[in-house]
Design an enzyme around this catalytic site. Structure first.
Site, short mmCIF file in Angstrom:
data_model
loop_
_atom_site.label_atom_id
_atom_site.label_comp_id
_atom_site.label_asym_id
_atom_site.label_seq_id
_atom_site.Cartn_x
_atom_site.Cartn_y
_atom_site.Cartn_z
N PRO A 1 -7.26 22.89 26.33
CA PRO A 1 -8.40 23.74 25.92
C PRO A 1 -8.07 25.22 25.80
CG PRO A 1 -8.60 23.20 28.23
CD PRO A 1 -7.39 22.44 27.73
N CYS A 2 -7.27 25.58 24.80
CA CYS A 2 -6.95 26.99 24.60
C CYS A 2 -8.19 27.79 24.17
CB CYS A 2 -5.84 27.16 23.58
SG CYS A 2 -6.08 26.28 22.03
#
Length: 290
Positions: free
Chosen positions: A255-256
């Protein structure tokens, strides 16, 4: 014409509703001003009451509340109130092989020597799928998903070239059915056959450390690039961390989109800022609903 597999696999009515919600999320994200319920429902070809019920069931909150999450100020509020302590997450075993919040994931990483060979002797399977955030190009080896690109902003051709260029010596084979069970699980539409979506991280050692830290951020929470740098033991490497975040090849699952600037600004996003904003709003809404 690119063949895109629907996700999830559902009866016709449910599959249709899934597509409507994807179009509604995209419409709300692109609107310059908040939209009225009647106008949104009209765009979807539904009555206001029916659309409100359907949207609330799928997303977890009303369309009005969801639009509040799309406001840029919401990111700053999330950062002030909900930022996660990555060190605590690591100590609780939330990275690696455990249950990762709202996703079931297990992961392993390619060795540095294998990475240096740029995918030589590696077969990577690929296919196009629908996702809540538009067309998704998914790639994977026999060990797990190694790439997930979102094409709603950059386009399908650019997304394909982006992932192909990361492992230029690999052999690429189109096989969406091979990937489909993993993708179903990854997007929360489990078909009863799998309890984990495997990831196979292909990156340099520093990148792997950054991506591991991202995996520790719970859904509905955010952190900063500087906090990630602190967590991995390189507090002065904030810019390098930002570069590694931007090179994450597996959007959504790693989850950047949950990494923000210290000011609370969204910063950049490789697959397009509208996608990042929609992801954060979607997760915040789901967190509130639960």
């Amino acid at each position: 014409m690119t063949q895109i597999s629907p996700i999830p696999e559902m009866p016709d009515q449910e599959g249709y509703h899934y597509g409507v919600m994807r179009r509604a999320i995209d419409l709300l994200d692109r609107a310059e001003d908040p939209m009225q319920l009647d106008d949104i429902a009209g765009e979807m070809g539904m009555s206001a009451a029916h659309f409100q019920r359907l949207f609330s069931r799928w997303v977890g909150v009303s369309p009005k509340r969801y639009q509040q999450y799309l406001m840029l100020g919401q990111a700053k509020q999330m950062l002030a109130q909900n930022t996660t302590t990555l060190q605590a997450a690591h100590s609780l075993g939330l990275s690696g092989t455990g249950r990762l919040h709202d996703l079931f994931l297990r992961w392993e990483a390619m060795s540095p020597g294998e990475f240096a060979r740029k995918g030589a002797d590696l077969t990577i399977y690929w296919g196009w799928f629908e996702s809540p955030f538009g067309p998704a190009l998914v790639m994977g080896t026999e060990k797990g998903i190694c790439g997930l690109a979102l094409a709603s902003e950059m386009g399908e051709e650019a997304a394909m070239q982006d992932l192909l260029s990361r492992w230029p010596q690999a052999q690429f084979v189109e096989d969406p059915m091979m990937l489909r069970p993993w993708v179903l699980t990854a997007f929360g539409a489990q078909d009863g056959k799998l309890d984990k979506a495997p990831l196979y991280l292909i990156g340099a050692p520093f990148q792997i450390k950054v991506w591991e830290a991202l995996l520790s951020i719970p859904s509905g929470q955010v952190t900063t690039y500087s906090d990630i740098a602190e967590t991995i033991g390189h507090p002065k490497a904030v810019r390098a961390v930002g570069t590694a975040v931007g090179r994450n090849p597996v959007s959504w699952l790693i989850p950047c989109h949950r990494a923000l600037r210290k000011s609370g600004a969204l910063g950049g996003y490789h697959w397009g800022l509208p996608v990042k904003r929609a992801m954060l709003a979607f997760e915040a809404a789901r967190a509130e609903a639960s």
